[in-house]
Structures are given as structure tokens and as C-alpha cells.
Design a protein around this motif. Sequence first.
Motif, mmCIF file in Angstrom:
data_model
loop_
_atom_site.group_PDB
_atom_site.id
_atom_site.type_symbol
_atom_site.label_atom_id
_atom_site.label_comp_id
_atom_site.label_asym_id
_atom_site.label_seq_id
_atom_site.Cartn_x
_atom_site.Cartn_y
_atom_site.Cartn_z
ATOM 1 N N LEU A 1 31.419 -49.948 -3.894
ATOM 2 C CA LEU A 1 31.527 -50.186 -5.336
ATOM 3 C C LEU A 1 30.967 -49.045 -6.182
ATOM 4 N N SER A 2 29.925 -48.410 -5.667
ATOM 5 C CA SER A 2 29.271 -47.345 -6.449
ATOM 6 C C SER A 2 29.894 -45.966 -6.232
ATOM 7 N N GLY A 3 30.593 -45.804 -5.113
ATOM 8 C CA GLY A 3 31.172 -44.503 -4.802
ATOM 9 C C GLY A 3 30.203 -43.579 -4.087
ATOM 10 N N TYR A 4 29.053 -44.073 -3.710
ATOM 11 C CA TYR A 4 28.059 -43.282 -2.987
ATOM 12 C C TYR A 4 28.033 -43.694 -1.514
ATOM 13 N N SER A 5 27.424 -42.871 -0.694
ATOM 14 C CA SER A 5 27.309 -43.179 0.737
ATOM 15 C C SER A 5 26.281 -44.289 0.963
ATOM 16 N N VAL B 1 22.762 -45.077 -1.086
ATOM 17 C CA VAL B 1 22.460 -46.423 -1.590
ATOM 18 C C VAL B 1 21.118 -46.892 -1.048
ATOM 19 N N SER B 2 20.903 -46.722 0.243
ATOM 20 C CA SER B 2 19.635 -47.134 0.852
ATOM 21 C C SER B 2 18.461 -46.393 0.222
ATOM 22 N N LYS B 3 18.611 -45.086 0.065
ATOM 23 C CA LYS B 3 17.537 -44.293 -0.544
ATOM 24 C C LYS B 3 17.276 -44.728 -1.982
ATOM 25 N N ALA B 4 18.333 -45.011 -2.721
ATOM 26 C CA ALA B 4 18.171 -45.443 -4.113
ATOM 27 C C ALA B 4 17.453 -46.789 -4.196
ATOM 28 N N LEU B 5 17.843 -47.712 -3.336
ATOM 29 C CA LEU B 5 17.211 -49.037 -3.349
ATOM 30 C C LEU B 5 15.767 -48.995 -2.875
ATOM 31 N N SER C 1 18.583 -39.148 -7.776
ATOM 32 C CA SER C 1 18.308 -39.038 -9.213
ATOM 33 C C SER C 1 18.129 -40.419 -9.847
ATOM 34 N N GLU C 2 17.443 -40.442 -10.964
ATOM 35 C CA GLU C 2 17.215 -41.710 -11.684
ATOM 36 C C GLU C 2 18.535 -42.307 -12.158
ATOM 37 N N LYS C 3 19.469 -41.464 -12.568
ATOM 38 C CA LYS C 3 20.782 -41.933 -13.025
ATOM 39 C C LYS C 3 21.512 -42.664 -11.887
ATOM 40 N N THR C 4 21.476 -42.070 -10.678
ATOM 41 C CA THR C 4 22.132 -42.684 -9.510
ATOM 42 C C THR C 4 21.428 -43.981 -9.123
ATOM 43 N N LYS C 5 20.102 -43.953 -9.133
ATOM 44 C CA LYS C 5 19.342 -45.178 -8.821
ATOM 45 C C LYS C 5 19.710 -46.294 -9.776
ATOM 46 N N PHE C 6 19.789 -45.975 -11.068
ATOM 47 C CA PHE C 6 20.113 -46.981 -12.080
ATOM 48 C C PHE C 6 21.483 -47.600 -11.805
ATOM 49 N N LYS C 7 22.474 -46.756 -11.526
ATOM 50 C CA LYS C 7 23.835 -47.250 -11.266
ATOM 51 C C LYS C 7 23.863 -48.165 -10.048
ATOM 52 N N ARG D 1 21.275 -49.755 -8.574
ATOM 53 C CA ARG D 1 20.482 -50.984 -8.795
ATOM 54 C C ARG D 1 21.212 -51.983 -9.683
ATOM 55 N N LYS D 2 21.965 -51.479 -10.634
ATOM 56 C CA LYS D 2 22.728 -52.368 -11.513
ATOM 57 C C LYS D 2 23.760 -53.154 -10.699
ATOM 58 N N ILE D 3 24.449 -52.477 -9.794
ATOM 59 C CA ILE D 3 25.419 -53.158 -8.920
ATOM 60 C C ILE D 3 24.692 -54.159 -8.021
ATOM 61 N N ALA D 4 23.564 -53.725 -7.445
ATOM 62 C CA ALA D 4 22.793 -54.608 -6.566
ATOM 63 C C ALA D 4 22.331 -55.859 -7.307
ATOM 64 N N ASP D 5 21.845 -55.688 -8.523
ATOM 65 C CA ASP D 5 21.390 -56.837 -9.323
ATOM 66 C C ASP D 5 22.553 -57.745 -9.712
ATOM 67 N N THR D 6 23.657 -57.158 -10.098
ATOM 68 C CA THR D 6 24.830 -57.934 -10.504
ATOM 69 C C THR D 6 25.305 -58.862 -9.391
ATOM 70 N N TYR D 7 25.268 -58.364 -8.172
ATOM 71 C CA TYR D 7 25.745 -59.134 -7.024
ATOM 72 C C TYR D 7 24.617 -59.788 -6.217
ATOM 73 N N ASN D 8 23.428 -59.833 -6.809
ATOM 74 C CA ASN D 8 22.283 -60.525 -6.199
ATOM 75 C C ASN D 8 21.956 -59.994 -4.805
ATOM 76 N N TYR D 9 21.868 -58.666 -4.670
ATOM 77 C CA TYR D 9 21.548 -58.042 -3.390
ATOM 78 C C TYR D 9 20.131 -58.394 -2.956
ATOM 79 N N LYS D 10 19.993 -58.795 -1.704
ATOM 80 C CA LYS D 10 18.692 -59.057 -1.076
ATOM 81 C C LYS D 10 18.629 -58.229 0.187
#
Length: 182
Positions: free
Chosen positions: A13-17, A21-25, A32-38, A40-49
Motif C-alpha cells: 500500500l505504501s510503495g516501500y519495501s 516498513v519494518s524500520k519505519a514502524l 526519513s520522518e516523512k516516510t515514517k509518517f506515511k 504509520r498512517k497506513i498502519a493506524d488506518t488498518y489497525n496494524y498490530k
Amino acid sequence: MKSEINIKQIAYLSGYSKSTVSKALNNSKEVSEKTKFKIRKIADTYNYKPNSSAKALKSKKAHTIGLIIPEFSKTQYAHLMEGIEEEAVRKKYRLAVYQSKNNLWQKRRSIRMFFDGSIDGLIIVTNERFASSCEIDYVNQILEDSLPSIKINFSDWLHNNGSPNTTKNMGKEVFKKLVKML
């Protein structure tokens, strides 16, 4: 609609590897903070645990401590367990508790159940007044040959200290001591 999602799906969904994604989470400085934000927003939207089993495999730490006590129903053991549990929660550990019922077979079975890598350390509470020399030898052998562990002779301690607050505080101190051994 919110649903559970995994890292692979977040990567898609994010277009990243998956690695990014693992490093950002995990709040890596490599992302980068911009990538982390994008991400995390997807993770929060879909209730990632996060998958705690996968994390434990990767880190080789289960963040779980085993506790074997003689009985759940005795007040003094409940106070001890409460102190251990409070400290476990504070240090972000889970607690896996079994009761031995002052029975050698039950205690052996409980100890063996922990040898699957599901715990990082073990606290065994014994009541030596009811323990046979065979049981004491067996428990001591396990403690010497295995994972970090602490054995508490609760009958001796209780005879000298017994109040609920001191019992609860003892549980906290025992847990802290075990975590330092890990």
C-alpha cells in the motif's frame, strides 16, 4: 472499514519495501520522518498490530517470564505474584504462571513446558517444608543447567517477613533481579 494488516500489505500500500516498513514502524533513524509518517498512517488506518511471536524470533527474546508457585488460592502467594506482575508490566514483560500444588510431578511438568523458548527467565517459588530432597535436587539441577532463574524458599521468607506489602515488594525485587540476569 478497518481490518488487521501485516507488514507485507503495508509495504504494498505504501510503495516501500518490507524492510523500510519494518524500520519505519520501529522508528529507525535510517528512515526519513516523512516516510515514517506515511507508513504509520497506513498502519493506524488498518489497525496494524506487530506480531509478538515474529519479534521474539528475530530478537531471540520472548519478553516473557515464567513463574511457578505452589498455589493460586493462598493469599501470600497472590501478594507475591501481584508484585512480580506489577514489575513485569512496568518493564514490558508478560508473565506465564503455573501452579505446582506442592507436587513434584506437577512442578516438573510446569518446568518442562517452559523449555520451548517461550520464556526468557524463570521464578520458582517453593515451600521447602513440603518439598522432598528429590524435588529440591531436581529443581536445583534445572536451575543450574538451563535458563536464568531464581528459586524462592517462600516458607522461610514468610516466617520472617509475612506482611502483604513486604511480600508484594519482595516480588518486585525478585523480578528486577531476574531481569538483570537476562
